[in-house]
Motif scaffolding. Structure first.
Motif, short mmCIF file in Angstrom:
data_model
loop_
_atom_site.label_atom_id
_atom_site.label_comp_id
_atom_site.label_asym_id
_atom_site.label_seq_id
_atom_site.Cartn_x
_atom_site.Cartn_y
_atom_site.Cartn_z
N GLU A 120 64.50 27.94 54.72
CA GLU A 120 65.84 27.68 54.16
C GLU A 120 66.46 26.44 54.80
O GLU A 120 67.11 25.66 54.13
CB GLU A 120 66.74 28.90 54.34
CG GLU A 120 66.39 30.07 53.43
CD GLU A 120 66.34 29.68 51.96
OE1 GLU A 120 67.30 29.03 51.47
OE2 GLU A 120 65.35 30.02 51.29
N MET A 121 66.20 26.25 56.07
CA MET A 121 66.74 25.07 56.76
C MET A 121 66.08 23.80 56.21
O MET A 121 66.75 22.80 55.96
CB MET A 121 66.52 25.19 58.26
CG MET A 121 67.16 24.07 59.04
SD MET A 121 66.99 24.44 60.80
CE MET A 121 67.63 22.97 61.49
N ASP A 122 64.76 23.84 56.03
CA ASP A 122 64.05 22.67 55.50
C ASP A 122 64.50 22.33 54.08
O ASP A 122 64.49 21.17 53.69
CB ASP A 122 62.54 22.91 55.50
CG ASP A 122 61.95 22.91 56.90
OD1 ASP A 122 62.61 22.38 57.82
OD2 ASP A 122 60.85 23.46 57.08
N LYS A 123 64.89 23.35 53.33
CA LYS A 123 65.33 23.12 51.95
C LYS A 123 66.64 22.34 51.88
O LYS A 123 67.02 21.85 50.82
CB LYS A 123 65.46 24.44 51.20
CG LYS A 123 64.13 25.08 50.90
CD LYS A 123 64.30 26.41 50.19
CE LYS A 123 62.94 27.06 49.97
NZ LYS A 123 63.07 28.39 49.37
N GLN A 124 67.30 22.19 53.01
CA GLN A 124 68.52 21.40 53.08
C GLN A 124 68.22 19.90 53.14
O GLN A 124 69.10 19.08 52.90
CB GLN A 124 69.36 21.80 54.31
CG GLN A 124 69.69 23.27 54.38
CD GLN A 124 70.51 23.75 53.21
OE1 GLN A 124 71.46 23.10 52.82
NE2 GLN A 124 70.12 24.87 52.65
N ASP A 125 66.99 19.55 53.47
CA ASP A 125 66.58 18.15 53.61
C ASP A 125 65.92 17.70 52.31
O ASP A 125 64.80 18.09 52.00
CB ASP A 125 65.60 18.03 54.79
CG ASP A 125 65.16 16.61 55.06
OD1 ASP A 125 65.23 15.75 54.16
OD2 ASP A 125 64.71 16.36 56.20
N TRP A 126 66.63 16.88 51.54
CA TRP A 126 66.12 16.48 50.21
C TRP A 126 64.78 15.78 50.31
O TRP A 126 63.93 15.93 49.44
CB TRP A 126 67.13 15.61 49.46
CG TRP A 126 67.25 14.21 50.00
CD1 TRP A 126 68.12 13.77 50.92
CD2 TRP A 126 66.43 13.09 49.66
NE1 TRP A 126 67.91 12.44 51.19
CE2 TRP A 126 66.87 11.99 50.42
CE3 TRP A 126 65.36 12.92 48.78
CZ2 TRP A 126 66.28 10.74 50.33
CZ3 TRP A 126 64.78 11.65 48.71
CH2 TRP A 126 65.24 10.59 49.47
N LEU A 127 64.54 15.00 51.39
CA LEU A 127 63.28 14.30 51.53
C LEU A 127 62.12 15.27 51.75
O LEU A 127 61.05 15.09 51.16
CB LEU A 127 63.36 13.28 52.68
CG LEU A 127 62.15 12.37 52.84
CD1 LEU A 127 61.87 11.58 51.57
CD2 LEU A 127 62.35 11.43 54.02
N MET A 128 62.33 16.29 52.53
CA MET A 128 61.28 17.29 52.73
C MET A 128 60.98 18.01 51.42
O MET A 128 59.82 18.24 51.09
CB MET A 128 61.69 18.30 53.81
CG MET A 128 61.65 17.73 55.21
SD MET A 128 61.99 18.98 56.45
CE MET A 128 60.37 19.71 56.61
N VAL A 129 62.01 18.34 50.68
CA VAL A 129 61.84 19.01 49.39
C VAL A 129 61.07 18.09 48.44
O VAL A 129 60.12 18.52 47.77
CB VAL A 129 63.21 19.43 48.80
CG1 VAL A 129 63.07 19.92 47.37
CG2 VAL A 129 63.87 20.47 49.68
N GLU A 130 61.47 16.83 48.38
CA GLU A 130 60.83 15.86 47.49
C GLU A 130 59.36 15.65 47.85
O GLU A 130 58.49 15.68 46.97
CB GLU A 130 61.59 14.52 47.52
CG GLU A 130 61.07 13.49 46.59
CD GLU A 130 61.31 13.75 45.12
OE1 GLU A 130 60.72 13.05 44.29
OE2 GLU A 130 62.10 14.66 44.79
N CYS A 131 59.07 15.42 49.11
CA CYS A 131 57.68 15.20 49.54
C CYS A 131 56.82 16.43 49.29
O CYS A 131 55.67 16.31 48.85
CB CYS A 131 57.63 14.80 51.01
SG CYS A 131 58.31 13.15 51.33
#
Length: 144
Positions: free
Chosen positions: A24-35
């Protein structure tokens, strides 16, 4: 966009490495989601912006640099969402370890840059972007 014979595959399938679900924390980072999403997308469907983003993060270089080089052969100023030449800029700053083991690709980038040097010196852009491109090339050309 001309693609290699593995272009119908995703980075996850080519690298045989499926990234775990994002927290859930990583999903806050748009770049992580995009990659993470781009690793699941067939390479043939990548846009210039997708290539730019993944190469900027040094993800999937083994498969994405050859595709980027095909694009740069067609248009040295291939543009994602930042500025003309942003794909070239990210190729030039990508992981030096990749280039140490891919001499022919390094030579190809150097030849492409030299063949297009006059265009790169004269296309309409800001002084800062032109300086960035030439500074990155200066460092890149000294890698091998």
């Amino acid at each position: 966009m001309k693609k290699t014979n593995w272009a119908r595959k995703t980075l996850e399938s080519l690298e045989k490495n499926v990234w775990p679900e994002l927290s859930e924390m990583d999903k806050q980072d748009w770049l992580m989601v995009e990659c993470n999403a781009l690793r699941k997308k067939p390479i043939k469907d990548f846009t210039i912006e997708n290539l730019r983003q993944m190469i900027e993060q040094d993800i999937g270089l083994e498969f994405l640099i050859p595709v980027a080089l095909e694009e740069l052969e067609q248009n040295i100023l291939a543009e994602g969402e930042c500025y003309p030449g942003d794909l070239l800029c990210n190729v030039l700053r990508s992981d030096k370890n990749y280039w140490a083991t891919h001499q022919k690709s390094w030579e190809k980038v150097c030849a492409l840059f030299k063949a297009n040097e006059q265009l790169l010196q004269s296309f309409e852009t800001t002084w800062e972007i032109r300086k960035l491109i030439f500074d990155r090339y200066a460092r890149f050309s000294n890698l091998n």
